[in-house]
Design a protein around this motif. Structure first.
Motif, PDB file in Angstrom:
ATOM      1  N   LEU A  88       5.427  -9.239 -22.853  1.00 59.67           N
ATOM      2  CA  LEU A  88       4.452  -9.413 -21.894  1.00 59.67           C
ATOM      3  C   LEU A  88       5.203 -10.155 -20.515  1.00 59.67           C
ATOM      4  O   LEU A  88       4.926 -10.364 -19.698  1.00 59.67           O
ATOM      5  N   GLU A  89       5.743 -11.409 -21.333  1.00 61.29           N
ATOM      6  CA  GLU A  89       7.048 -11.822 -20.486  1.00 61.29           C
ATOM      7  C   GLU A  89       7.657 -10.800 -19.241  1.00 61.29           C
ATOM      8  O   GLU A  89       7.569 -10.979 -18.023  1.00 61.29           O
ATOM      9  N   THR A  90       7.520  -9.765 -19.936  1.00 59.98           N
ATOM     10  CA  THR A  90       9.036  -8.831 -18.716  1.00 59.98           C
ATOM     11  C   THR A  90       7.935  -8.437 -18.014  1.00 59.98           C
ATOM     12  O   THR A  90       8.765  -8.218 -16.543  1.00 59.98           O
ATOM     13  N   PHE A  91       6.168  -7.997 -18.049  1.00 59.84           N
ATOM     14  CA  PHE A  91       5.758  -7.959 -17.281  1.00 59.84           C
ATOM     15  C   PHE A  91       5.832  -8.730 -16.057  1.00 59.84           C
ATOM     16  O   PHE A  91       5.041  -8.682 -14.941  1.00 59.84           O
ATOM     17  N   ILE A  92       5.294 -10.050 -16.270  1.00 63.60           N
ATOM     18  CA  ILE A  92       5.031 -11.300 -15.853  1.00 63.60           C
ATOM     19  C   ILE A  92       6.423 -11.472 -14.409  1.00 63.60           C
ATOM     20  O   ILE A  92       6.009 -11.503 -13.942  1.00 63.60           O
ATOM     21  N   LYS A  93       7.422 -11.130 -15.310  1.00 64.00           N
ATOM     22  CA  LYS A  93       8.751 -11.498 -14.122  1.00 64.00           C
ATOM     23  C   LYS A  93       8.446 -10.465 -13.527  1.00 64.00           C
ATOM     24  O   LYS A  93       8.913 -10.838 -12.010  1.00 64.00           O
ATOM     25  N   LYS A  94       8.283  -9.055 -13.647  1.00 62.22           N
ATOM     26  CA  LYS A  94       7.343  -7.906 -12.929  1.00 62.22           C
ATOM     27  C   LYS A  94       6.922  -8.921 -11.516  1.00 62.22           C
ATOM     28  O   LYS A  94       7.487  -8.207 -10.209  1.00 62.22           O
ATOM     29  N   GLN A  95       6.321  -8.808 -12.340  1.00 61.14           N
ATOM     30  CA  GLN A  95       4.373  -9.653 -11.183  1.00 61.14           C
ATOM     31  C   GLN A  95       5.748 -10.602 -10.419  1.00 61.14           C
ATOM     32  O   GLN A  95       4.927 -10.613  -8.515  1.00 61.14           O
ATOM     33  N   LEU A  96       6.246 -11.648 -10.797  1.00 63.15           N
ATOM     34  CA  LEU A  96       6.377 -12.534 -10.109  1.00 63.15           C
ATOM     35  C   LEU A  96       7.648 -12.029  -8.732  1.00 63.15           C
ATOM     36  O   LEU A  96       7.517 -13.048  -7.882  1.00 63.15           O
ATOM     37  N   SER A  97       8.457 -10.757  -9.788  1.00 58.06           N
ATOM     38  CA  SER A  97       9.844 -10.301  -9.050  1.00 58.06           C
ATOM     39  C   SER A  97       9.217  -9.605  -7.644  1.00 58.06           C
ATOM     40  O   SER A  97       9.685  -9.677  -6.154  1.00 58.06           O
ATOM     41  N   LEU A  98       8.043  -9.563  -7.987  1.00 63.50           N
ATOM     42  CA  LEU A  98       7.223  -8.550  -6.376  1.00 63.50           C
ATOM     43  C   LEU A  98       6.469  -9.558  -5.568  1.00 63.50           C
ATOM     44  O   LEU A  98       7.115  -8.940  -4.450  1.00 63.50           O
ATOM     45  N   TYR A  99       5.742 -10.370  -6.374  1.00 64.43           N
ATOM     46  CA  TYR A  99       4.879 -11.337  -5.509  1.00 64.43           C
ATOM     47  C   TYR A  99       5.964 -12.706  -4.740  1.00 64.43           C
ATOM     48  O   TYR A  99       5.628 -12.784  -3.899  1.00 64.43           O
ATOM     49  N   ARG A 100       6.434 -13.293  -5.811  1.00 64.02           N
ATOM     50  CA  ARG A 100       8.054 -14.122  -5.219  1.00 64.02           C
ATOM     51  C   ARG A 100       7.425 -15.244  -4.697  1.00 64.02           C
ATOM     52  O   ARG A 100       7.784 -15.763  -2.975  1.00 64.02           O
ATOM     53  N   PRO A 101       6.219 -15.952  -5.056  1.00 66.80           N
ATOM     54  CA  PRO A 101       6.055 -17.352  -4.550  1.00 66.80           C
ATOM     55  C   PRO A 101       6.679 -18.605  -4.527  1.00 66.80           C
ATOM     56  O   PRO A 101       7.440 -18.376  -5.099  1.00 66.80           O
ATOM     57  N   ASP A 102       6.936 -19.396  -3.383  1.00 71.80           N
ATOM     58  CA  ASP A 102       7.324 -20.500  -3.978  1.00 71.80           C
ATOM     59  C   ASP A 102       7.789 -21.349  -5.353  1.00 71.80           C
ATOM     60  O   ASP A 102       8.538 -21.424  -5.672  1.00 71.80           O
ATOM     61  N   TYR A 103       6.571 -21.356  -6.316  1.00 74.59           N
ATOM     62  CA  TYR A 103       7.209 -21.273  -7.212  1.00 74.59           C
ATOM     63  C   TYR A 103       6.035 -21.459  -8.113  1.00 74.59           C
ATOM     64  O   TYR A 103       4.774 -21.518  -7.682  1.00 74.59           O
ATOM     65  N   THR A 104       6.111 -20.759  -9.667  1.00 72.56           N
ATOM     66  CA  THR A 104       4.957 -19.795 -10.658  1.00 72.56           C
ATOM     67  C   THR A 104       5.121 -20.936 -11.802  1.00 72.56           C
ATOM     68  O   THR A 104       6.642 -20.306 -12.389  1.00 72.56           O
ATOM     69  N   SER A 105       4.349 -21.214 -12.010  1.00 70.82           N
ATOM     70  CA  SER A 105       4.361 -21.018 -14.229  1.00 70.82           C
ATOM     71  C   SER A 105       3.387 -20.318 -14.823  1.00 70.82           C
ATOM     72  O   SER A 105       1.596 -20.037 -13.951  1.00 70.82           O
ATOM     73  N   VAL A 106       3.233 -19.477 -15.301  1.00 68.70           N
ATOM     74  CA  VAL A 106       1.884 -18.535 -16.065  1.00 68.70           C
ATOM     75  C   VAL A 106       1.927 -18.832 -17.646  1.00 68.70           C
ATOM     76  O   VAL A 106       3.846 -19.219 -18.573  1.00 68.70           O
ATOM     77  N   ALA A 123      11.200 -19.867  -9.310  1.00 70.85           N
ATOM     78  CA  ALA A 123      11.511 -20.459  -8.346  1.00 70.85           C
ATOM     79  C   ALA A 123      12.150 -19.387  -7.012  1.00 70.85           C
ATOM     80  O   ALA A 123      13.080 -19.053  -7.128  1.00 70.85           O
ATOM     81  N   ARG A 124      11.201 -19.209  -6.342  1.00 68.85           N
ATOM     82  CA  ARG A 124      11.756 -18.311  -5.148  1.00 68.85           C
ATOM     83  C   ARG A 124      12.854 -18.764  -4.382  1.00 68.85           C
ATOM     84  O   ARG A 124      13.608 -18.028  -3.911  1.00 68.85           O
ATOM     85  N   SER A 125      13.094 -19.656  -4.095  1.00 72.06           N
ATOM     86  CA  SER A 125      14.750 -20.165  -3.467  1.00 72.06           C
ATOM     87  C   SER A 125      15.282 -20.103  -4.018  1.00 72.06           C
ATOM     88  O   SER A 125      16.839 -19.493  -3.350  1.00 72.06           O
TER      89      SER A 125
END
Length: 419
Positions: A88-106, A123-125
């Motif tokens: 599940l965490e791998t999938f979430i990381k793939k989603q965040l790598s795809l959209y790259r918000p400034d900061y995200t917590s799931v 963290a996008r930066s």
């Protein structure tokens, strides 16, 4: 400032009169010393035996830091097993790598066990992942606090999901003039019931309804039932979410609508709030460290069980679920689920959005506290998801859409394994 409390259940004035009569007729020897020393009405307290296993667990996990896999304590080493699900965490990381918000917590929580299945920050930066943001309380709760206000209204007043309210002006503002019953031309007055006001996150209705029906002390009590001002998690440095008592009527309106930067919460707490609604008003404490295993002596230790707490009556919990589901079908999360007819046929999904600028890291927070559970399997307690996105210059993905993607993945890939 006098707060209105005319509609709260119970007749406290009558109780006060009865109390005065009782005191007046109590015999002269009825003083504090007598009450203190009297053994006729009390039984000797049964001494509570200390639990050595729980005591050892607390001492060992107090050394936990930085998400290490090993804890050193008293010349011994212990392997730490977390509740996180790698897939599940791998999938979430793939989603965040795809959209790259400034900061995200799931944060994803199993409603049946309380286990935190995922806690992923991004963290996008720096283009890095972590966990600390999920366990920090530096984030304004925004309209997520409307969940607690709605619970207090439904539980302790005459207000129901279909009770109608009138308002003028923009629903996202909270001017003092809006907190009065509209008396201008009717063409400027709009009407919404509580269900629609919750689904669309109407600040005016929640602010004025709180002034007319709730009290600062009552709202604070409900907030603490939901986990504010309390330690929710052992073994992790998670400070309590913060809710203060309102000081005047306008302050009460700000707090009840979530339009302030003083009510703070963590994404972990957001998932817990979602689970309270999904579990029918039951607060199940979250768990992150699943077990400890002594590396040399192979001794296995499990966390002490914290008893679940009943937060709401079944009727209030059912009404709150109705409000949550309305957010998906006719409210602020509707656009993210509009093309998910198949998903909505298979799952009961509810949620609450929130947005406010402030906090640390600074930016506009985009919250979505939600739950999902199977409609086909009545034994499924489901999962609760809290997505918090911090946008600084522009937004990249809406929090309800990210939560929807996680729900789809979980029920397509991980739920069948659980069954």
């Amino acid at each position: 400032m006098v707060f209105k409390d005319l509609n709260r259940k119970g007749n406290f004035a009558l109780l006060g009169v009865l109390g005065v009569v009782a005191l007046a007729t109590f015999p002269a020897w009825g003083n504090l010393n007598f009450i203190k020393d009297n053994t006729l009405f009390s039984q000797p307290a049964t001494p509570v035996k200390p639990d050595p296993v729980a005591d050892d667990w607390s001492k060992i996990v107090s050394r936990h830091q930085s998400w290490v896999d090993q804890i050193d304590y008293d010349s011994s080493k212990y392997h730490v097993k977390y509740t996180f699900n790698d897939e599940l965490e791998t999938f979430i990381k793939k989603q965040l790598s795809l959209y790259r918000p400034d900061y995200t917590s799931v944060v994803v929580m199993d409603n049946e066990t309380g286990k935190i299945l995922a806690a992923v920050d991004y963290a996008r930066s720096q283009n890095i992942f972590g966990r600390d943001l999920a366990f920090s309380t530096t984030h304004p709760a925004a309209s997520i606090f409307k969940v607690i206000t709605a619970a207090d209204l439904l539980e302790n007043t005459h207000i129901k999901t279909d009770t109608e309210f009138h308002f003028t002006g923009r629903s996202t503002t909270l001017y003092r003039s809006q907190l009065k019953e509209p008396n201008g031309p009717r063409r400027w007055v709009r009407t919404l019931d509580l269900e629609k006001a919750f689904a669309t996150s109407n600040n005016v209705i929640f602010g004025r309804t709180a002034i007319e029906n709730l009290t600062p002390a009552g709202l604070k009590k409900m907030a603490e039932k939901f986990g504010f001002n309390r330690r929710l998690l052992e073994g992790v440095n998670l400070a309590p979410s913060v809710f203060n008592m309102a000081q005047d009527q306008y302050n009460l309106a700000e707090f009840s609508s979530g339009l302030n930067n003083k009510t703070m919460m963590s994404p972990v707490h957001g998932a817990v709030i979602g689970s309270v609604v999904a579990n029918g008003g039951l607060l199940r404490y979250p768990v992150v460290i699943e077990q400890l295993e002594g590396i040399s002596d192979k001794r296995t230790m499990f966390p002490p069980i914290k008893k679940d707490e009943i937060v709401l009556t079944p009727k209030t919990a059912e009404d709150l679920r109705t409000l949550f589901m309305a957010t998906i079908t006719q409210g602020t999360a509707r656009s993210s689920f509009r093309r998910s007819k198949y998903l909505l046929e298979k799952l009961e999904i509810g949620g609450k959005t929130g947005s406010l600028t402030g906090g640390e890291p600074y930016g506009k927070r985009d919250w979505f506290v939600s739950y999902a559970k199977s409609l086909e399997d009545k034994n499924d307690k489901g999962i609760s998801i809290c997505v918090m996105i911090v946008n600084q210059k522009k937004w990249y993905i809406k929090s309800p859409l990210l939560a929807k993607n996680i729900m789809e993945y979980y029920y397509a890939n991980l739920y069948p394994q659980k069954k």
